[in-house]
Design an enzyme around this catalytic site. Structure first.
Site, PDB file in Angstrom:
ATOM      1  N   ASP A   1      20.271 -12.112 -71.423  1.00  0.00           N
ATOM      2  CA  ASP A   1      20.372 -12.980 -70.261  1.00  0.00           C
ATOM      3  C   ASP A   1      21.745 -12.735 -69.619  1.00  0.00           C
ATOM      4  O   ASP A   1      22.670 -12.272 -70.284  1.00  0.00           O
ATOM      5  CB  ASP A   1      20.232 -14.434 -70.720  1.00  0.00           C
TER       6      ASP A   1
ATOM      7  N   ASP B   1      23.717 -15.072 -66.957  1.00  0.00           N
ATOM      8  CA  ASP B   1      24.617 -16.208 -66.797  1.00  0.00           C
ATOM      9  C   ASP B   1      24.603 -17.107 -68.026  1.00  0.00           C
ATOM     10  O   ASP B   1      23.541 -17.562 -68.464  1.00  0.00           O
ATOM     11  CB  ASP B   1      24.214 -17.015 -65.562  1.00  0.00           C
TER      12      ASP B   1
ATOM     13  N   HIS C   1      12.535 -15.538 -57.644  1.00  0.00           N
ATOM     14  CA  HIS C   1      11.590 -16.574 -57.190  1.00  0.00           C
ATOM     15  C   HIS C   1      11.996 -17.966 -57.640  1.00  0.00           C
ATOM     16  O   HIS C   1      12.814 -18.137 -58.548  1.00  0.00           O
ATOM     17  CB  HIS C   1      10.190 -16.241 -57.725  1.00  0.00           C
TER      18      HIS C   1
ATOM     19  N   ASP D   1      20.871 -18.110 -73.751  1.00  0.00           N
ATOM     20  CA  ASP D   1      21.562 -19.353 -74.079  1.00  0.00           C
ATOM     21  C   ASP D   1      20.714 -20.603 -73.909  1.00  0.00           C
ATOM     22  O   ASP D   1      21.203 -21.695 -74.206  1.00  0.00           O
ATOM     23  CB  ASP D   1      22.832 -19.486 -73.244  1.00  0.00           C
TER      24      ASP D   1
ATOM     25  N   TYR E   1      24.489 -20.104 -58.862  1.00  0.00           N
ATOM     26  CA  TYR E   1      24.148 -19.355 -57.644  1.00  0.00           C
ATOM     27  C   TYR E   1      25.303 -18.461 -57.181  1.00  0.00           C
ATOM     28  O   TYR E   1      25.614 -18.370 -56.000  1.00  0.00           O
ATOM     29  CB  TYR E   1      23.730 -20.320 -56.518  1.00  0.00           C
TER      30      TYR E   1
ATOM     31  N   GLN F   1      17.147 -15.570 -60.928  1.00  0.00           N
ATOM     32  CA  GLN F   1      18.077 -15.808 -59.823  1.00  0.00           C
ATOM     33  C   GLN F   1      17.350 -16.562 -58.710  1.00  0.00           C
ATOM     34  O   GLN F   1      17.085 -16.043 -57.631  1.00  0.00           O
ATOM     35  CB  GLN F   1      18.656 -14.486 -59.321  1.00  0.00           C
TER      36      GLN F   1
END
Length: 220
Positions: free
Chosen positions: A52, A54, A131, A166, A63, A96
């Site tokens: 992953d 972030d 999406h 996470d 964002y 995202q």
């Protein structure tokens, strides 16, 4: 001509699919699924490790489209290097939804990706879901689409792939794809997510060591 106005173009993708980016050289990529381990590589190692983005590789800035705000998390670069050192391809699987919300553009996502690769070196594949929850895609984690897309591009089996993240959505995507999932909890990981995870590690390097150890276990 029947006199009726032509239908207006729609911005809604009728079949939402992930964005998939190849790394420059895709180091360690096997030629096809099911190939034996490379010479000198123990057979019990995973065929790929997918991270992953972030909250796992880099600090979670909601964002974020600014490359200057990209900051590696502790042990993250060492963890990725440890996988690469064994000739195992590394990839990134990332939701995202800021794109769907109008908060990010594709060029911003790619700029952040480029900065991550400046700091970590090239990843063999990136699979990104742009999406939102209402778009009906099959790639937004915990759906398996990102893991499947990355594995297809790498030519590896999901069943021999490790996904590290996470939150529960990362492990859900791994489970739905038939991959192995390892949780690295942080401040945004809910206690029930940690309690439900089959495998946990205190930091990313520890998670990679578990992944490279072979057989999954219950110990945290």
């Amino acid at each position: 001509m029947n006199g009726r106005p032509a239908p207006r173009p729609t911005a809604v993708d009728p079949a939402p699919v992930p964005w998939v980016f190849d790394g420059p050289a895709a180091p360690g990529r096997p030629a096809a699924p099911g190939r034996p381990a490379a010479p000198g590589r123990p057979a019990g190692l995973p065929e790929a490790v997918l991270f992953d983005r972030d909250g796992t590789l880099i600090a979670d800035v909601p964002y974020n489209g600014d490359p200057e705000r990209v900051a590696p998390l502790p042990t993250a670069r060492e963890a990725v290097s440890a996988v690469r050192a064994l000739g195992i391809p590394v990839g990134v699987v990332s939701n995202q939804s800021g794109v769907a919300r109008g908060l990010l553009t594709r060029s911003q996502v790619e700029a952040v990706r480029a900065r991550v690769e400046e700091l970590f070196g090239p990843f063999a594949v990136w699979a990104v879901c742009p999406h939102g929850e209402q778009d009906g895609c099959g790639c937004r984690k915990p759906a398996p689409g990102l893991v499947h897309a990355a594995c297809r591009r790498l030519g590896v089996r999901a069943a021999r792939t490790v996904v590290i993240g996470d939150i529960a959505a990362d492990l859900g995507a791994a489970r739905a794809a038939g991959a192995r999932g390892i949780l690295v909890p942080n401040h945004r990981t809910r206690p029930e997510e940690t309690a439900a995870a089959r495998e946990c590690a205190p930091h990313l390097l520890a998670a990679v060591r578990r992944a490279l150890a072979g057989v999954p276990g219950e110990a945290r």
